[in-house]
Design an enzyme around this catalytic site. Sequence first.
Site, PDB file in Angstrom:
ATOM      1  N   ASP A 201      -5.236   7.230   3.489  1.00 27.53           N
ATOM      2  CA  ASP A 201      -4.759   6.249   2.921  1.00 27.53           C
ATOM      3  C   ASP A 201      -3.947   6.590   1.557  1.00 27.53           C
ATOM      4  OD1 ASP A 201      -5.185   3.300   2.518  1.00 27.53           O
ATOM      5  OD2 ASP A 201      -5.629   3.895   0.370  1.00 27.53           O
ATOM      6  N   GLU A 260      -0.657   7.715   5.858  1.00 27.97           N
ATOM      7  CA  GLU A 260      -0.276   6.608   5.363  1.00 27.97           C
ATOM      8  C   GLU A 260       0.742   7.159   4.137  1.00 27.97           C
ATOM      9  OE1 GLU A 260      -0.652   2.004   3.757  1.00 27.97           O
ATOM     10  OE2 GLU A 260      -1.834   3.683   2.904  1.00 27.97           O
ATOM     11  N   HIS A 332      -3.237  -3.764   8.908  1.00 26.71           N
ATOM     12  CA  HIS A 332      -3.899  -4.815   8.116  1.00 26.71           C
ATOM     13  C   HIS A 332      -3.441  -5.344   6.988  1.00 26.71           C
ATOM     14  CE1 HIS A 332      -4.733  -1.017   6.421  1.00 26.71           C
ATOM     15  NE2 HIS A 332      -5.293  -1.496   5.261  1.00 26.71           N
ATOM     16  N   ASP A 333      -2.032  -4.720   6.469  1.00 25.36           N
ATOM     17  CA  ASP A 333      -1.406  -4.963   5.424  1.00 25.36           C
ATOM     18  C   ASP A 333      -0.017  -5.796   5.960  1.00 25.36           C
ATOM     19  OD1 ASP A 333      -3.109  -3.411   3.818  1.00 25.36           O
ATOM     20  OD2 ASP A 333      -1.732  -1.441   4.086  1.00 25.36           O
TER      21      ASP A 333
HETATM   22  O1  TEU Z   1      -1.806   0.715   1.428  1.00 27.54           O
HETATM   23  C1  TEU Z   1      -0.735   1.248   0.356  1.00 27.54           C
HETATM   24  C2  TEU Z   1       0.076   0.406   0.104  1.00 27.54           C
HETATM   25  O2  TEU Z   1       0.800   1.229  -0.895  1.00 27.54           O
HETATM   26  C3  TEU Z   1       0.792  -0.608   0.631  1.00 27.54           C
HETATM   27  O3  TEU Z   1       0.665  -0.949   1.726  1.00 27.54           O
HETATM   28  C4  TEU Z   1       0.131  -1.743  -0.472  1.00 27.54           C
HETATM   29  O4  TEU Z   1      -1.071  -2.037  -0.306  1.00 27.54           O
HETATM   30  C5  TEU Z   1       0.558  -3.115   0.203  1.00 27.54           C
HETATM   31  O5  TEU Z   1       1.956  -3.214   0.407  1.00 27.54           O
HETATM   32  C6  TEU Z   1       0.566  -4.047  -1.138  1.00 27.54           C
HETATM   33  O6  TEU Z   1       1.023  -5.507  -0.605  1.00 27.54           O
HETATM   34  C7  TEU Z   1      -3.287   1.068   1.624  1.00 27.54           C
HETATM   35  C8  TEU Z   1      -3.990   0.304   2.358  1.00 27.54           C
HETATM   36  O7  TEU Z   1      -3.608   0.080   3.694  1.00 27.54           O
HETATM   37  C9  TEU Z   1      -4.375  -1.012   1.605  1.00 27.54           C
HETATM   38  O8  TEU Z   1      -5.095  -1.863   2.481  1.00 27.54           O
HETATM   39  C10 TEU Z   1      -4.989  -1.006   0.419  1.00 27.54           C
HETATM   40  O9  TEU Z   1      -5.098  -2.035  -0.314  1.00 27.54           O
HETATM   41  C11 TEU Z   1      -4.357   0.209  -0.237  1.00 27.54           C
HETATM   42  O10 TEU Z   1      -3.946   1.394   0.101  1.00 27.54           O
HETATM   43  C12 TEU Z   1      -5.140   0.703  -1.574  1.00 27.54           C
HETATM   44  O11 TEU Z   1      -6.338   1.628  -0.923  1.00 27.54           O
END
Ligand code: TEU
Length: 556
Positions: A201, A260, A332-333
């Site tokens: 992540d 990621e 999921h984002d």
């Molecule tokens: O996401 C990382 C990230 O920088 C983006 O996807 C961001 O969370 C999003 O665009 C904000 O609107 C990862 C995970 O996939 C996400 O679900 C988490 O919230 C985040 O890290 C923090 O762990």
Amino acid sequence: MKKQWWHGKIAYQIYPRSFQDSNGDGIGDLKGITSRLDYLKALGIDLIWLSPVYVSPGVDNGYDIADYRNIDPKFGTMEDFDELLKGVHARGMQLIMDLVVNHCSSQHPLFKKALADPEGPEAACFYFVKGKNGLPPDNLRSYFGGSVWEKVPGRDNLFYLHYFAKEQPDFNWNCKALRDRVCAMMNWWLDEKGIDGFRIDAIMNVAKDPAFPGLPPDALGDGTCSAAAMTAKMACKAPLILKDLRDRTYGPRGAFTVGEAFGLNPQVLPDICGDDGCFSSVFDFTVRENLEKKPGYYACEKPDAAFWRRGTLKGQALYADVGFPAVITENHDEPRAVSFYLRKDLEGPQGAKCLAAAFMMLRGIPFIYQGQELGMTKTEFADQSEFRDLVAFTEYEKCLSRGMTKAQALERVSLHTRDQSRTPMLWDDSDTAGFTTGTPWIRLHQDHRTLNVKKELADPGSVLCFYKKLIALRKDPQYSECLTWGRTLALDCKNEACMAYVRQSAKQRILVCANFSDKPCALAAQGEILLKTGETALENGALTAAPGAAAVVLLS
Ligand code: TEU
Ligand code: CA
């Protein structure tokens, strides 16, 4: 580029909260997932990525971890986890866990100790930094809004760093004790529990400039600059940290990892995902990064298919000679791709199939997000109280502060909210879609009576059955060499909304054409149609595709 065992895999992301509830509390859980493994196997899935199920207060739905070695009771027990893993392996599939180690939860014992004694040894695992006369050390803005700095209670001029929510304090990766802890935890999951790897992540964020000099203000216009800009600036420093991590954990064990990794640039790519890279693969976020640059939902209107096409083909070119990306259209984002990128009249099963064809034939490991294989579209949120994601609330306020009406703000947040992909998986046509016997933690998609697994399994023309065919085609020994390793050559269709490319290996050329426009499109082509959806024809040296149609053609 070396060929690797994972290159031919099909992956599937499970968001545990929303996949399958087994005990009626309205929250998906591990037992629920285990009960659906046959479904995934029959779909053709090889590799499952499980979003976090560790002990967590749930401020960011599990991406705030308070105990990395235990399962949160809302998802079940460690025995349930062992059962799940056994079931995955028994079916010849693999399981990777979400590794969230840029930050933890403010409820993690290590952070609690650090907060109680900011000069003590535990505090060295985080960033505690003096402010400027009671103001934050710099102007960086959290991904979730507001300063990345939170005042330490009881101290006038001391802050801790959080790139995400204030309940998600960032680890200091320059601290050896922290690295040792993380490595030990990862090896425990790999060696003792027997998992097959990690999705890692927000990992580029670990590289930080310890001087915290701040950055020039960005487009939000309040003097702040997104932490994302700092991460992009520091990208070339990340491999130093991450290769050490690799060599002490998954590297020697041959485990699969997918990073990621936002904020990459062509210079750093080989070090991140090349033959000697930090990870087996990284998600290609080329499409997404163009949206992430915007200062908020308010500044970002609905993109279109041409936008998706351009970014996707750019991503294919970016990785072509460097590494093997993990490709996605949803997670999921991100919102449901069918509604987000396609025209209104393609926002249904036909558009979903067209997008599936264009997506599933790309070079990379396809990661299908739960519900994508059904062609799930946008959920209609009736009002703001139906949102669950913390980001939805701050973005809603931001929309209002930019002069939008409540109705406009609701519409805009509904378009972008991470809640879109988090509404429950639709299993059948019952009141709660077979997801739960209780009340789902987040509202159900409005079409669950007609859009669900049960119905689509029974209909050979469904989106689900089309995904199965695409997966089977990718794995067909006659074409898998080309569809796995073949280069992607972009074709110009003279129509921005028509996606066309050729996968080319030493022995074969396979054409993929997906028409997202409102006019028919035509391409010079000769050969045999392997798979199609909608109205297409291959005759007189040309392939024609009606709006919403797609074809995969073995060129002669
Ligand atoms: O996401 C990382 C990230 O920088 C983006 O996807 C961001 O969370 C999003 O665009 C904000 O609107 C990862 C995970 O996939 C996400 O679900 C988490 O919230 C985040 O890290 C923090 O762990
Ligand atoms: Ca449950």
